[in-house]
Design a protein around this motif. Structure first.
Motif, PDB file in Angstrom:
ATOM      1  N   ARG A   1      -2.370   4.838  -2.646  1.00 53.30           N
ATOM      2  CA  ARG A   1      -3.687   5.237  -1.561  1.00 53.30           C
ATOM      3  C   ARG A   1      -3.602   6.671  -1.590  1.00 53.30           C
ATOM      4  O   ARG A   1      -4.733   7.168  -1.263  1.00 53.30           O
ATOM      5  CB  ARG A   1      -3.110   4.609   0.008  1.00 53.30           C
TER       6      ARG A   1
ATOM      7  N   LEU B   1      -7.751   9.851   4.580  1.00 56.67           N
ATOM      8  CA  LEU B   1      -7.383   8.440   4.694  1.00 56.67           C
ATOM      9  C   LEU B   1      -8.855   7.783   5.122  1.00 56.67           C
ATOM     10  O   LEU B   1      -9.312   6.701   4.648  1.00 56.67           O
ATOM     11  CB  LEU B   1      -6.218   7.977   5.328  1.00 56.67           C
TER      12      LEU B   1
ATOM     13  N   PRO C   1       0.700  -1.119  -0.098  1.00 56.11           N
ATOM     14  CA  PRO C   1      -0.144  -0.144  -0.156  1.00 56.11           C
ATOM     15  C   PRO C   1       0.958   1.141   0.105  1.00 56.11           C
ATOM     16  O   PRO C   1       1.799   1.424   0.789  1.00 56.11           O
ATOM     17  CB  PRO C   1      -0.719  -0.205   1.330  1.00 56.11           C
TER      18      PRO C   1
ATOM     19  N   THR D   1      -7.086   9.730  -7.521  1.00 52.02           N
ATOM     20  CA  THR D   1      -6.373   9.266  -6.463  1.00 52.02           C
ATOM     21  C   THR D   1      -6.282  10.437  -5.497  1.00 52.02           C
ATOM     22  O   THR D   1      -6.247  11.645  -5.858  1.00 52.02           O
ATOM     23  CB  THR D   1      -4.918   9.141  -6.796  1.00 52.02           C
TER      24      THR D   1
ATOM     25  N   LEU E   1       1.609   2.445   5.637  1.00 46.48           N
ATOM     26  CA  LEU E   1       1.618   2.930   4.235  1.00 46.48           C
ATOM     27  C   LEU E   1       3.391   2.848   3.823  1.00 46.48           C
ATOM     28  O   LEU E   1       3.929   3.440   4.699  1.00 46.48           O
ATOM     29  CB  LEU E   1       0.978   4.125   3.832  1.00 46.48           C
TER      30      LEU E   1
END
Length: 341
Positions: A236, A324, A152, A254, A188
């Motif tokens: 992400r 997020l 990720p 994104t 991440l």
């Protein structure tokens, strides 16, 4: 891109010729329905003459003068066009109105993307939905898969283009702290992207020196532009100052966290994620220009080397955590959907 898409929806059979820089062409190559004419800026007047020769037998109904620079205006002189549409006097820069015979309807305090779409509206386009759809070949996706290796990803492009008095870069210490936070709290892996200029190399070295636990992947100069776009497409989140990668992320849908202090996000933020930027521009205007926002010219930049230091680590992680959480179920299948402008 959204302007081109709007023109294609309105007139599917229209011939569209796009005079484009070499780097930009490597990003947009493969776009259906568009004939690209590549101009290498380093070739100067000789390169312009080559384009004039290539297009001398091509009369255009309209030339959209969307790039504001003397170079672009001089290049436009060698093109045969009945209508030369440029910006209205309030938005025009570098004496562009001298090179056009028709101007856009005034649009005070317009976002850059809105200004581009005004060209389509001026020609009679009503459907101004925003669509990008940049082609990504299989080779670019494979490039991204090899670099990401299933991890990720948080993509950080820490530096804007190295230009004179272009003080858009945040601190290495701030980025290092964000990378540690993203690893510890969200799992991440950070991928550092950019070119190989001395400024970018030094920035990434300083970021790495400030890390204790997280290990970022340094991709400086290691990706093609299409490969970088594919990496951004799979990421992400993207974090960057006011620079190309925030708009590449926006085009791929994104989630993107833009860092703004020296430029006004109301004018230049990634459109679909503009509500999520870190915005210290009003503070920078007050601190370094000593004026309130309503007393400065739209688009004024704060050219002070300390302006980006107004952005704090807390500003960034607050936005990062919130974005997020908001996009926890973010589906990449929504890429290419229409957005209102």
């Amino acid at each position: 891109m959204p302007t081109v898409r709007a023109l294609q929806r309105q007139w599917p059979d229209a011939r569209i010729t796009w005079i484009i820089g070499r780097g930009e062409h490597s990003l947009l190559a493969g776009l259906p329905g568009v004939e690209f004419v590549v101009y290498d800026k380093s070739t100067g007047l000789a390169g312009m003459r080559a384009i004039w020769r290539e297009l001398r037998e091509t009369p255009f109904d309209v030339l959209l003068h969307m790039q504001q620079s003397i170079r672009a205006s001089v290049l436009s002189l060698g093109l045969k066009a009945r209508v030369r549409l440029g910006y209205d006097r309030a938005r025009a820069k570098d004496w562009q109105t001298w090179f056009t015979n028709r101007q856009l309807t005034p649009h005070p305090k317009a976002h850059v993307l809105e200004s581009f779409m005004d060209f389509a509206r001026e020609l009679g386009v009503d459907d101004d939905r925003l669509e990008w759809g940049i082609p990504l070949p299989d080779a670019a996706r494979e490039e991204a898969r090899q670099f990401l290796a299933g991890r990720p990803a948080l993509v950080i492009s820490p530096c804007a283009s190295p230009r004179l008095r272009n003080f858009r870069n945040w601190s290495a210490e701030g980025y290092a702290a964000v990378i540690e936070h993203a690893w510890r709290h969200h799992g991440l892996t950070t991928f550092l992207t950019g070119g190989t200029s001395a400024q970018e190399v030094e920035m990434c070295e300083r970021i790495a020196a400030g890390l204790s636990e997280a290990v970022p992947v340094n991709l400086l100069g290691r990706t093609s532009l299409k490969g970088l776009l594919a990496i951004i497409d799979e990421a992400r989140m993207v974090i960057a100052p006011d620079s190309g990668p925030v708009h590449m992320a926006n085009a791929m849908n994104t989630p993107v966290l833009g860092l703004f202090a020296t430029t006004n996000p109301e004018r230049a933020a990634p459109w679909c994620w503009r509500e999520h930027v870190v915005n210290r521009y009003p503070d920078a205007v007050a601190t370094y220009l000593h004026k309130p926002l309503d007393e400065i010219v739209w688009g004024t930049r704060v050219r002070h080397e300390d302006a980006m230091s107004l952005i704090t680590f807390e500003d960034v992680i607050h936005r990062l955590d919130a974005l997020l959480a908001l996009t926890a179920d973010h589906e990449k299948s929504t890429r290419g959907v229409s957005h209102d402008v």
